[in-house]
Write a protein that holds these residues in place. Structure first.
Motif, PDB file in Angstrom:
ATOM      1  N   GLU A   1     -55.263  28.077  97.677  1.00  0.00           N
ATOM      2  CA  GLU A   1     -54.791  29.006  96.861  1.00  0.00           C
ATOM      3  C   GLU A   1     -54.960  30.330  96.986  1.00  0.00           C
ATOM      4  O   GLU A   1     -54.354  31.303  96.868  1.00  0.00           O
ATOM      5  CB  GLU A   1     -55.332  28.609  95.213  1.00  0.00           C
ATOM      6  CG  GLU A   1     -54.586  27.341  94.715  1.00  0.00           C
ATOM      7  CD  GLU A   1     -53.196  27.371  94.705  1.00  0.00           C
ATOM      8  OE1 GLU A   1     -52.434  28.386  94.693  1.00  0.00           O
ATOM      9  OE2 GLU A   1     -52.589  26.364  95.062  1.00  0.00           O
TER      10      GLU A   1
ATOM     11  N   ALA B   1     -52.321  33.141  97.807  1.00  0.00           N
ATOM     12  CA  ALA B   1     -52.355  34.433  96.826  1.00  0.00           C
ATOM     13  C   ALA B   1     -52.316  35.699  97.844  1.00  0.00           C
ATOM     14  O   ALA B   1     -51.477  36.661  97.549  1.00  0.00           O
ATOM     15  CB  ALA B   1     -53.426  34.432  95.937  1.00  0.00           C
TER      16      ALA B   1
ATOM     17  N   ASN C   1     -48.923  36.055  99.802  1.00  0.00           N
ATOM     18  CA  ASN C   1     -47.809  36.534  98.953  1.00  0.00           C
ATOM     19  C   ASN C   1     -48.047  37.868  98.634  1.00  0.00           C
ATOM     20  O   ASN C   1     -47.001  38.750  98.575  1.00  0.00           O
ATOM     21  CB  ASN C   1     -47.744  35.643  97.638  1.00  0.00           C
ATOM     22  CG  ASN C   1     -47.108  34.283  97.973  1.00  0.00           C
ATOM     23  OD1 ASN C   1     -46.740  33.967  98.954  1.00  0.00           O
ATOM     24  ND2 ASN C   1     -47.551  33.258  96.878  1.00  0.00           N
ATOM     25  N   HIS C   2     -49.193  38.497  98.429  1.00  0.00           N
ATOM     26  CA  HIS C   2     -49.489  39.597  97.916  1.00  0.00           C
ATOM     27  C   HIS C   2     -49.080  40.655  99.185  1.00  0.00           C
ATOM     28  O   HIS C   2     -48.603  41.669  98.731  1.00  0.00           O
ATOM     29  CB  HIS C   2     -51.013  39.991  97.556  1.00  0.00           C
ATOM     30  CG  HIS C   2     -51.032  41.320  97.025  1.00  0.00           C
ATOM     31  ND1 HIS C   2     -50.684  41.663  95.921  1.00  0.00           N
ATOM     32  CD2 HIS C   2     -51.828  42.201  97.630  1.00  0.00           C
ATOM     33  CE1 HIS C   2     -51.197  42.709  95.646  1.00  0.00           C
ATOM     34  NE2 HIS C   2     -51.823  43.439  96.696  1.00  0.00           N
TER      35      HIS C   2
ATOM     36  N   GLU D   1     -43.360  37.853  94.391  1.00  0.00           N
ATOM     37  CA  GLU D   1     -43.781  37.725  92.858  1.00  0.00           C
ATOM     38  C   GLU D   1     -44.014  36.271  92.715  1.00  0.00           C
ATOM     39  O   GLU D   1     -43.444  35.360  93.439  1.00  0.00           O
ATOM     40  CB  GLU D   1     -42.651  38.305  92.117  1.00  0.00           C
ATOM     41  CG  GLU D   1     -42.343  39.525  92.095  1.00  0.00           C
ATOM     42  CD  GLU D   1     -41.369  39.860  90.925  1.00  0.00           C
ATOM     43  OE1 GLU D   1     -41.110  39.235  90.142  1.00  0.00           O
ATOM     44  OE2 GLU D   1     -40.550  40.998  91.377  1.00  0.00           O
ATOM     45  N   SER D   2     -44.758  35.945  91.328  1.00  0.00           N
ATOM     46  CA  SER D   2     -44.811  34.839  90.962  1.00  0.00           C
ATOM     47  C   SER D   2     -43.649  34.016  90.323  1.00  0.00           C
ATOM     48  O   SER D   2     -42.638  34.634  90.284  1.00  0.00           O
ATOM     49  CB  SER D   2     -46.087  34.733  89.874  1.00  0.00           C
ATOM     50  OG  SER D   2     -45.583  35.300  88.864  1.00  0.00           O
ATOM     51  N   ASP D   3     -43.605  32.892  89.704  1.00  0.00           N
ATOM     52  CA  ASP D   3     -42.491  32.552  89.011  1.00  0.00           C
ATOM     53  C   ASP D   3     -42.596  32.660  87.601  1.00  0.00           C
ATOM     54  O   ASP D   3     -42.074  31.990  86.962  1.00  0.00           O
ATOM     55  CB  ASP D   3     -42.505  30.847  89.418  1.00  0.00           C
ATOM     56  CG  ASP D   3     -42.011  30.674  90.814  1.00  0.00           C
ATOM     57  OD1 ASP D   3     -41.300  31.362  91.568  1.00  0.00           O
ATOM     58  OD2 ASP D   3     -42.272  29.546  91.344  1.00  0.00           O
TER      59      ASP D   3
ATOM     60  N   TYR E   1     -45.664  32.732  85.840  1.00  0.00           N
ATOM     61  CA  TYR E   1     -46.553  32.252  85.262  1.00  0.00           C
ATOM     62  C   TYR E   1     -47.846  33.281  85.024  1.00  0.00           C
ATOM     63  O   TYR E   1     -48.709  32.898  84.355  1.00  0.00           O
ATOM     64  CB  TYR E   1     -47.153  30.900  85.863  1.00  0.00           C
ATOM     65  CG  TYR E   1     -46.102  29.822  86.054  1.00  0.00           C
ATOM     66  CD1 TYR E   1     -45.790  29.076  84.897  1.00  0.00           C
ATOM     67  CD2 TYR E   1     -45.530  29.492  87.311  1.00  0.00           C
ATOM     68  CE1 TYR E   1     -44.776  28.263  85.283  1.00  0.00           C
ATOM     69  CE2 TYR E   1     -44.633  28.677  87.291  1.00  0.00           C
ATOM     70  CZ  TYR E   1     -44.343  27.873  86.225  1.00  0.00           C
ATOM     71  OH  TYR E   1     -43.285  26.723  86.160  1.00  0.00           O
ATOM     72  N   TYR E   2     -47.731  34.183  85.934  1.00  0.00           N
ATOM     73  CA  TYR E   2     -48.636  35.366  86.030  1.00  0.00           C
ATOM     74  C   TYR E   2     -47.942  36.340  86.199  1.00  0.00           C
ATOM     75  O   TYR E   2     -47.108  36.316  87.391  1.00  0.00           O
ATOM     76  CB  TYR E   2     -49.759  35.038  87.063  1.00  0.00           C
ATOM     77  CG  TYR E   2     -50.689  36.088  87.042  1.00  0.00           C
ATOM     78  CD1 TYR E   2     -51.851  36.282  86.154  1.00  0.00           C
ATOM     79  CD2 TYR E   2     -50.785  37.147  88.199  1.00  0.00           C
ATOM     80  CE1 TYR E   2     -52.717  37.274  86.122  1.00  0.00           C
ATOM     81  CE2 TYR E   2     -51.634  37.904  88.140  1.00  0.00           C
ATOM     82  CZ  TYR E   2     -52.516  38.150  87.590  1.00  0.00           C
ATOM     83  OH  TYR E   2     -53.390  39.089  87.385  1.00  0.00           O
ATOM     84  N   GLN E   3     -48.300  37.721  85.755  1.00  0.00           N
ATOM     85  CA  GLN E   3     -47.833  38.695  85.970  1.00  0.00           C
ATOM     86  C   GLN E   3     -48.753  39.913  86.430  1.00  0.00           C
ATOM     87  O   GLN E   3     -49.812  39.942  85.738  1.00  0.00           O
ATOM     88  CB  GLN E   3     -47.016  39.341  84.701  1.00  0.00           C
ATOM     89  CG  GLN E   3     -45.752  38.564  84.194  1.00  0.00           C
ATOM     90  CD  GLN E   3     -44.792  38.285  85.278  1.00  0.00           C
ATOM     91  OE1 GLN E   3     -44.373  39.395  85.733  1.00  0.00           O
ATOM     92  NE2 GLN E   3     -44.075  37.222  85.343  1.00  0.00           N
TER      93      GLN E   3
END
Length: 99
Positions: free
Chosen positions: A66, A70, A73-74, A79-81, A83-85
């Motif tokens: 994970e 993270a 992706n960063h 972006e996330s789907d 679930y977290y902004q």
């Protein structure tokens, strides 16, 4: 995981809605995520009270995966789907290879 639970991972966790083992796992994940890495012998010994060697390997692998996802992706501004902004609003096209 909701924002309140994520906030717990960033502090000395003592929350009635989580079991002691869940709290310990969140503390472990938080320490694994720290830069520099901050898992001391005491933390690992507490984990050994609840988990077998095989379970510890799996728990550690999941947390590491994970963290990898993270950071990956960063780096690309993905972006996330929902679930977290956070403050990432769009993929960084300059970093994503064009095909």
């Amino acid at each position: 995981m909701d924002d309140a639970t994520m906030d717990l991972a960033r502090q000395d966790i003592d929350h009635a809605s989580l079991t002691k083992v869940e709290q310990l796992c969140l503390q472990y994940a938080d320490r694994m995520t720290d830069t520099p890495f901050d898992v001391d012998d005491t933390c690992f010994e507490r984990l050994r009270e609840h988990f077998s060697e095989t379970q510890l390997v799996e728990l550690t692998a999941v947390i590491a995966w994970e963290n990898f996802r993270a950071r990956f992706n960063h780096a690309f501004g993905l972006e996330s789907d929902g679930y977290y902004q956070d403050d990432v609003t769009a993929p960084r096209e300059d970093r994503v290879a064009q095909s």
